[in-house]
Every structure is written in structure tokens, then in C-alpha cells.
Write a protein that holds these residues in place. Structure first.
Motif, PDB file in Angstrom:
ATOM      1  N   GLN A  89       0.835  -1.200   0.000  1.00 23.36           N
ATOM      2  CA  GLN A  89       0.000   0.000   0.000  1.00 23.36           C
ATOM      3  C   GLN A  89       0.870   1.249   0.000  1.00 23.36           C
ATOM      4  O   GLN A  89       0.565   2.233  -0.705  1.00 23.36           O
ATOM      5  CB  GLN A  89      -0.919   0.001   1.218  1.00 23.36           C
ATOM      6  CG  GLN A  89      -1.882   1.191   1.271  1.00 23.36           C
ATOM      7  CD  GLN A  89      -2.906   1.154   0.156  1.00 23.36           C
ATOM      8  OE1 GLN A  89      -3.693   0.219   0.078  1.00 23.36           O
ATOM      9  NE2 GLN A  89      -2.903   2.176  -0.698  1.00 23.36           N
ATOM     10  N   THR A  90       1.971   1.219   0.755  1.00 26.20           N
ATOM     11  CA  THR A  90       2.896   2.357   0.776  1.00 26.20           C
ATOM     12  C   THR A  90       3.487   2.588  -0.606  1.00 26.20           C
ATOM     13  O   THR A  90       3.572   3.728  -1.089  1.00 26.20           O
ATOM     14  CB  THR A  90       4.013   2.112   1.798  1.00 26.20           C
ATOM     15  OG1 THR A  90       3.439   1.987   3.103  1.00 26.20           O
ATOM     16  CG2 THR A  90       5.011   3.267   1.796  1.00 26.20           C
ATOM     17  N   GLN A  91       3.906   1.505  -1.264  1.00 32.40           N
ATOM     18  CA  GLN A  91       4.452   1.633  -2.618  1.00 32.40           C
ATOM     19  C   GLN A  91       3.407   2.210  -3.570  1.00 32.40           C
ATOM     20  O   GLN A  91       3.719   3.067  -4.404  1.00 32.40           O
ATOM     21  CB  GLN A  91       4.911   0.268  -3.131  1.00 32.40           C
ATOM     22  CG  GLN A  91       6.140  -0.292  -2.450  1.00 32.40           C
ATOM     23  CD  GLN A  91       6.561  -1.611  -3.065  1.00 32.40           C
ATOM     24  OE1 GLN A  91       6.454  -1.810  -4.272  1.00 32.40           O
ATOM     25  NE2 GLN A  91       7.026  -2.519  -2.241  1.00 32.40           N
ATOM     26  N   TYR A  92       2.200   1.722  -3.443  1.00 31.33           N
ATOM     27  CA  TYR A  92       1.131   2.188  -4.320  1.00 31.33           C
ATOM     28  C   TYR A  92       0.872   3.678  -4.115  1.00 31.33           C
ATOM     29  O   TYR A  92       0.749   4.445  -5.088  1.00 31.33           O
ATOM     30  CB  TYR A  92      -0.141   1.389  -4.055  1.00 31.33           C
ATOM     31  CG  TYR A  92      -1.299   1.774  -4.936  1.00 31.33           C
ATOM     32  CD1 TYR A  92      -1.424   1.257  -6.224  1.00 31.33           C
ATOM     33  CD2 TYR A  92      -2.272   2.661  -4.476  1.00 31.33           C
ATOM     34  CE1 TYR A  92      -2.481   1.621  -7.031  1.00 31.33           C
ATOM     35  CE2 TYR A  92      -3.339   3.027  -5.277  1.00 31.33           C
ATOM     36  CZ  TYR A  92      -3.439   2.503  -6.557  1.00 31.33           C
ATOM     37  OH  TYR A  92      -4.495   2.869  -7.362  1.00 31.33           O
ATOM     38  N   ASP A  93       0.797   4.105  -2.864  1.00 33.78           N
ATOM     39  CA  ASP A  93       0.564   5.524  -2.572  1.00 33.78           C
ATOM     40  C   ASP A  93       1.689   6.387  -3.139  1.00 33.78           C
ATOM     41  O   ASP A  93       1.444   7.491  -3.645  1.00 33.78           O
ATOM     42  CB  ASP A  93       0.445   5.732  -1.064  1.00 33.78           C
ATOM     43  CG  ASP A  93      -0.798   5.071  -0.475  1.00 33.78           C
ATOM     44  OD1 ASP A  93      -1.724   4.755  -1.247  1.00 33.78           O
ATOM     45  OD2 ASP A  93      -0.822   4.858   0.754  1.00 33.78           O
ATOM     46  N   GLN A  94       2.929   5.878  -3.073  1.00 30.95           N
ATOM     47  CA  GLN A  94       4.060   6.619  -3.626  1.00 30.95           C
ATOM     48  C   GLN A  94       3.941   6.755  -5.136  1.00 30.95           C
ATOM     49  O   GLN A  94       4.239   7.817  -5.702  1.00 30.95           O
ATOM     50  CB  GLN A  94       5.368   5.918  -3.257  1.00 30.95           C
ATOM     51  CG  GLN A  94       5.727   6.015  -1.779  1.00 30.95           C
ATOM     52  CD  GLN A  94       6.931   5.179  -1.411  1.00 30.95           C
ATOM     53  OE1 GLN A  94       7.377   4.311  -2.174  1.00 30.95           O
ATOM     54  NE2 GLN A  94       7.489   5.420  -0.230  1.00 30.95           N
ATOM     55  N   LEU A  95       3.487   5.695  -5.800  1.00 26.98           N
ATOM     56  CA  LEU A  95       3.307   5.751  -7.252  1.00 26.98           C
ATOM     57  C   LEU A  95       2.239   6.766  -7.634  1.00 26.98           C
ATOM     58  O   LEU A  95       2.401   7.520  -8.599  1.00 26.98           O
ATOM     59  CB  LEU A  95       2.933   4.373  -7.783  1.00 26.98           C
ATOM     60  CG  LEU A  95       4.030   3.317  -7.777  1.00 26.98           C
ATOM     61  CD1 LEU A  95       3.466   1.966  -8.192  1.00 26.98           C
ATOM     62  CD2 LEU A  95       5.164   3.717  -8.709  1.00 26.98           C
ATOM     63  N   VAL A  96       1.149   6.778  -6.886  1.00 26.63           N
ATOM     64  CA  VAL A  96       0.080   7.735  -7.168  1.00 26.63           C
ATOM     65  C   VAL A  96       0.588   9.164  -6.989  1.00 26.63           C
ATOM     66  O   VAL A  96       0.323  10.051  -7.817  1.00 26.63           O
ATOM     67  CB  VAL A  96      -1.134   7.474  -6.254  1.00 26.63           C
ATOM     68  CG1 VAL A  96      -2.165   8.593  -6.402  1.00 26.63           C
ATOM     69  CG2 VAL A  96      -1.765   6.121  -6.577  1.00 26.63           C
ATOM     70  N   GLU A  97       1.367   9.384  -5.933  1.00 23.02           N
ATOM     71  CA  GLU A  97       1.903  10.717  -5.670  1.00 23.02           C
ATOM     72  C   GLU A  97       2.895  11.129  -6.753  1.00 23.02           C
ATOM     73  O   GLU A  97       2.901  12.284  -7.204  1.00 23.02           O
ATOM     74  CB  GLU A  97       2.578  10.741  -4.295  1.00 23.02           C
ATOM     75  CG  GLU A  97       3.077  12.120  -3.875  1.00 23.02           C
ATOM     76  CD  GLU A  97       1.958  13.141  -3.775  1.00 23.02           C
ATOM     77  OE1 GLU A  97       2.230  14.335  -4.006  1.00 23.02           O
ATOM     78  OE2 GLU A  97       0.807  12.742  -3.477  1.00 23.02           O
ATOM     79  N   GLN A  98       3.729  10.183  -7.188  1.00 23.34           N
ATOM     80  CA  GLN A  98       4.674  10.469  -8.266  1.00 23.34           C
ATOM     81  C   GLN A  98       3.943  10.839  -9.552  1.00 23.34           C
ATOM     82  O   GLN A  98       4.366  11.731 -10.289  1.00 23.34           O
ATOM     83  CB  GLN A  98       5.581   9.264  -8.505  1.00 23.34           C
ATOM     84  CG  GLN A  98       6.581   9.015  -7.388  1.00 23.34           C
ATOM     85  CD  GLN A  98       7.301   7.687  -7.541  1.00 23.34           C
ATOM     86  OE1 GLN A  98       7.117   6.977  -8.534  1.00 23.34           O
ATOM     87  NE2 GLN A  98       8.110   7.329  -6.558  1.00 23.34           N
ATOM     88  N   GLN A  99       2.844  10.142  -9.811  1.00 24.56           N
ATOM     89  CA  GLN A  99       2.050  10.439 -11.001  1.00 24.56           C
ATOM     90  C   GLN A  99       1.491  11.849 -10.933  1.00 24.56           C
ATOM     91  O   GLN A  99       1.492  12.590 -11.924  1.00 24.56           O
ATOM     92  CB  GLN A  99       0.916   9.417 -11.130  1.00 24.56           C
ATOM     93  CG  GLN A  99       0.072   9.560 -12.392  1.00 24.56           C
ATOM     94  CD  GLN A  99       0.692   8.877 -13.587  1.00 24.56           C
ATOM     95  OE1 GLN A  99       1.885   8.576 -13.589  1.00 24.56           O
ATOM     96  NE2 GLN A  99      -0.097   8.634 -14.608  1.00 24.56           N
ATOM     97  N   LYS A 100       1.035  12.254  -9.759  1.00 27.68           N
ATOM     98  CA  LYS A 100       0.501  13.608  -9.587  1.00 27.68           C
ATOM     99  C   LYS A 100       1.600  14.645  -9.796  1.00 27.68           C
ATOM    100  O   LYS A 100       1.404  15.646 -10.490  1.00 27.68           O
ATOM    101  CB  LYS A 100      -0.104  13.768  -8.193  1.00 27.68           C
ATOM    102  CG  LYS A 100      -1.370  12.972  -7.950  1.00 27.68           C
ATOM    103  CD  LYS A 100      -1.863  13.174  -6.524  1.00 27.68           C
ATOM    104  CE  LYS A 100      -3.126  12.401  -6.224  1.00 27.68           C
ATOM    105  NZ  LYS A 100      -3.576  12.560  -4.811  1.00 27.68           N
ATOM    106  N   GLN A 101       2.766  14.428  -9.175  1.00 31.30           N
ATOM    107  CA  GLN A 101       3.863  15.385  -9.272  1.00 31.30           C
ATOM    108  C   GLN A 101       4.377  15.522 -10.704  1.00 31.30           C
ATOM    109  O   GLN A 101       4.870  16.577 -11.091  1.00 31.30           O
ATOM    110  CB  GLN A 101       4.996  14.970  -8.340  1.00 31.30           C
ATOM    111  CG  GLN A 101       4.652  15.074  -6.860  1.00 31.30           C
ATOM    112  CD  GLN A 101       5.786  14.632  -5.962  1.00 31.30           C
ATOM    113  OE1 GLN A 101       6.848  14.224  -6.425  1.00 31.30           O
ATOM    114  NE2 GLN A 101       5.571  14.724  -4.645  1.00 31.30           N
ATOM    115  N   ALA A 102       4.245  14.445 -11.465  1.00 33.06           N
ATOM    116  CA  ALA A 102       4.697  14.483 -12.864  1.00 33.06           C
ATOM    117  C   ALA A 102       3.660  15.116 -13.776  1.00 33.06           C
ATOM    118  O   ALA A 102       3.888  15.237 -14.985  1.00 33.06           O
ATOM    119  CB  ALA A 102       5.026  13.070 -13.342  1.00 33.06           C
ATOM    120  N   GLY A 103       2.530  15.522 -13.195  1.00 32.51           N
ATOM    121  CA  GLY A 103       1.491  16.149 -14.008  1.00 32.51           C
ATOM    122  C   GLY A 103       0.598  15.149 -14.702  1.00 32.51           C
ATOM    123  O   GLY A 103      -0.186  15.533 -15.585  1.00 32.51           O
TER     124      GLY A 103
END
Length: 270
Positions: free
Chosen positions: A210-224
């Protein structure tokens, strides 16, 4: 149904993904090749197989001419590993595919591939791979026909084919013999089994995933990007778990190969 190319199959046949700047593609005979540009621990699970963006071309949509791999300076014996030679033919079969892949990746930046660095990397990864195969043999790992069949069935599933017979038939159409396909699958089984025996791999917990998944979602947001492009957690969980396990195996493979190299007699001529 999308039928993978011979090189794509051979990447699948490769047993290990070494953590490296670029990947190897292909193998020859008993020499299963490492693959993978990097570990996939932080790679977002694909929501669809839509392919990549179009390549920038010349006028009228024409693709620029691809440079050719230069192997004129490669010696007939690329390396010797505990008395076993890695030949120029083995090296070239892998290097040309890797050079093509690296060239395509560099087209967007306009930079040329550093062939000297790529040659050194390919040679060293071939050495590491040979060391691991030798280690597997010394550990008494010898696949049975049933092991090879199971490996080919797994490859069939990974590539959207119905059976090992379809794997063999497809590769035969592209110039590989059934004997070579089975040799490559045998090498994959040996390497995978050897690393599983030697590595301390632990299954990730749901909390870790779940932590990895949340990080991926956040990275996707930061990348626009649109977070909705990432599948829901329950759909992505299995892929994330496999990526985590693969990363641990990759790290173990790199460590084991380094230890085998230090203890062995290795000469690299590239």
C-alpha cells in the motif's frame, strides 16, 4: 493477439534482471542473457498496453536512419570465465540488439550511444551471467524435461500464447531451433532456481505494498499525470508484489555474481 518478436521472447527467456543502466536482449545456446534496464520496484503497473509515443521522424513522417553497431574492435574471445570462453559471436548477438534498443531510447534526446561504455557493460554482464550459470551447475541444479516444459509454459502465459508448442513454433518461424529454445529455457530454470536457493527473498506485506502504491500515485501527480491511469490498488497489488520480489532477486544476483567473480578466474578483453 500480439506475437512478440524473437528478441522479445529471448528477453523473456532470460532469467535475471541485473540492476544496470541499460538492458541486454537475447541469449545464445546455454548463455541466457540478463535483461532489464533497471529494477521495476518503482514502476507504475500498466493500466493498458497502448504502446509508446510516436518516434520523431524526418519530413513526411520518415524515420531517421538507424546507426549500425560497430563490433570491428571486438576480439574473438571477449572474456574467459574459469576457463570458459565467451566468444565474439555470443557478444555480437546480444550487443547488436542492445545497441538498437539504446539508440531508440536516445532518439528523443539527440545524443549518440556511448558504444565503448555499452560494450564494457555487455561484456561484464555476460561474465556475470556465465558465473551464475557455473554456480548453478556446481550447486547440482540440472533441469529435467518437465522443468523445461514448465518454464516454456510460463513464457507462453507471459506472452499471451496458448502453450509451449506455440512458443517453439513462433521462434522456429524466426530462425531459432527447438533445441536452442529448450537450451535457453533450461538456462532460465537453472539461474532462477540458483538465485532462489541463494537469496533471502521475503514476501512484501499488504502494508508495504500500500505504501508503494501511494508513492506511485503521488509520483504520477507530481509528474502532471492523471492518477486514474494507475489501476486500483487491488488490481495492482499482485504486480507490485512481483516487482518487489524481482528487485530482491536482482540485488541478490548482482551480489552473488560479484562474489563468484572475486573467487574465480576472470579475464575480460573488452
Amino acid at each position: 493477439m500480439k506475437v512478440p518478436s524473437q528478441r522479445a521472447f529471448r528477453r523473456t527467456l532470460a532469467a535475471l534482471t541485473f540492476t544496470a543502466a541499460v538492458a541486454l536482449t537475447g541469449c545464445s545456446g546455454d548463455q541466457a542473457a540478463p535483461t532489464g534496464a533497471s529494477d521495476q520496484g518503482g514502476q507504475a503497473p500498466a493500466a493498458s498496453d497502448g504502446g509508446g509515443a510516436p518516434q520523431a521522424g524526418g519530413q513526411g513522417g520518415e524515420q531517421p536512419q538507424m546507426p549500425e553497431a560497430d563490433v570491428s574492435d571486438i576480439p574473438e574471445v571477449v572474456a574467459t570465465v574459469n576457463g570458459e570462453d565467451i566468444t565474439k559471436d555470443e557478444f555480437t548477438a546480444i550487443y547488436e540488439g542492445q545497441f538498437q534498443q539504446a539508440t531508440m531510447q536516445q532518439q528523443s534526446t539527440g545524443q549518440e550511444v556511448d558504444q565503448a561504455a555499452l560494450k564494457t557493460q555487455v561484456a561484464n554482464q555476460l561474465v556475470d551471467n556465465r558465473l551464475l550459470l557455473q554456480g548453478a551447475s556446481e550447486a547440482g541444479i540440472e533441469p529435467t524435461d518437465a522443468d523445461i516444459d514448465a518454464t516454456l509454459e510460463e513464457i507462453a502465459q507471459q506472452n499471451g500464447l496458448g502453450s509451449e508448442d506455440e512458443v517453439i513454433a513462433t521462434l522456429e518461424q524466426q530462425g531459432m531451433s527447438e533445441e536452442d529454445v529448450r537450451k535457453d529455457a533450461s538456462s532460465q530454470f537453472k539461474l532462477t532456481t540458483f538465485i532462489e536457493q541463494e537469496a533471502e527473498v521475503t514476501e512484501p506485506t499488504d502494508e508495504e505494498l500500500q505504501t508503494q502504491y501511494d508513492q506511485l500515485v503521488e509520483q504520477q501527480k507530481q509528474a502532471g499525470g492523471d492518477p486514474a491511469q494507475i489501476p486500483p490498488f487491488e488490481e495492482a497489488k499482485e504486480q507490485l508484489a512481483q516487482q518487489t520480489i524481482t528487485q530482491q532477486q536482482n540485488e541478490a544476483a548482482t551480489t552473488i555474481a560479484a562474489e563468484l567473480r572475486e573467487a574465480g578466474d576472470v579475464t575480460v578483453n573488452v
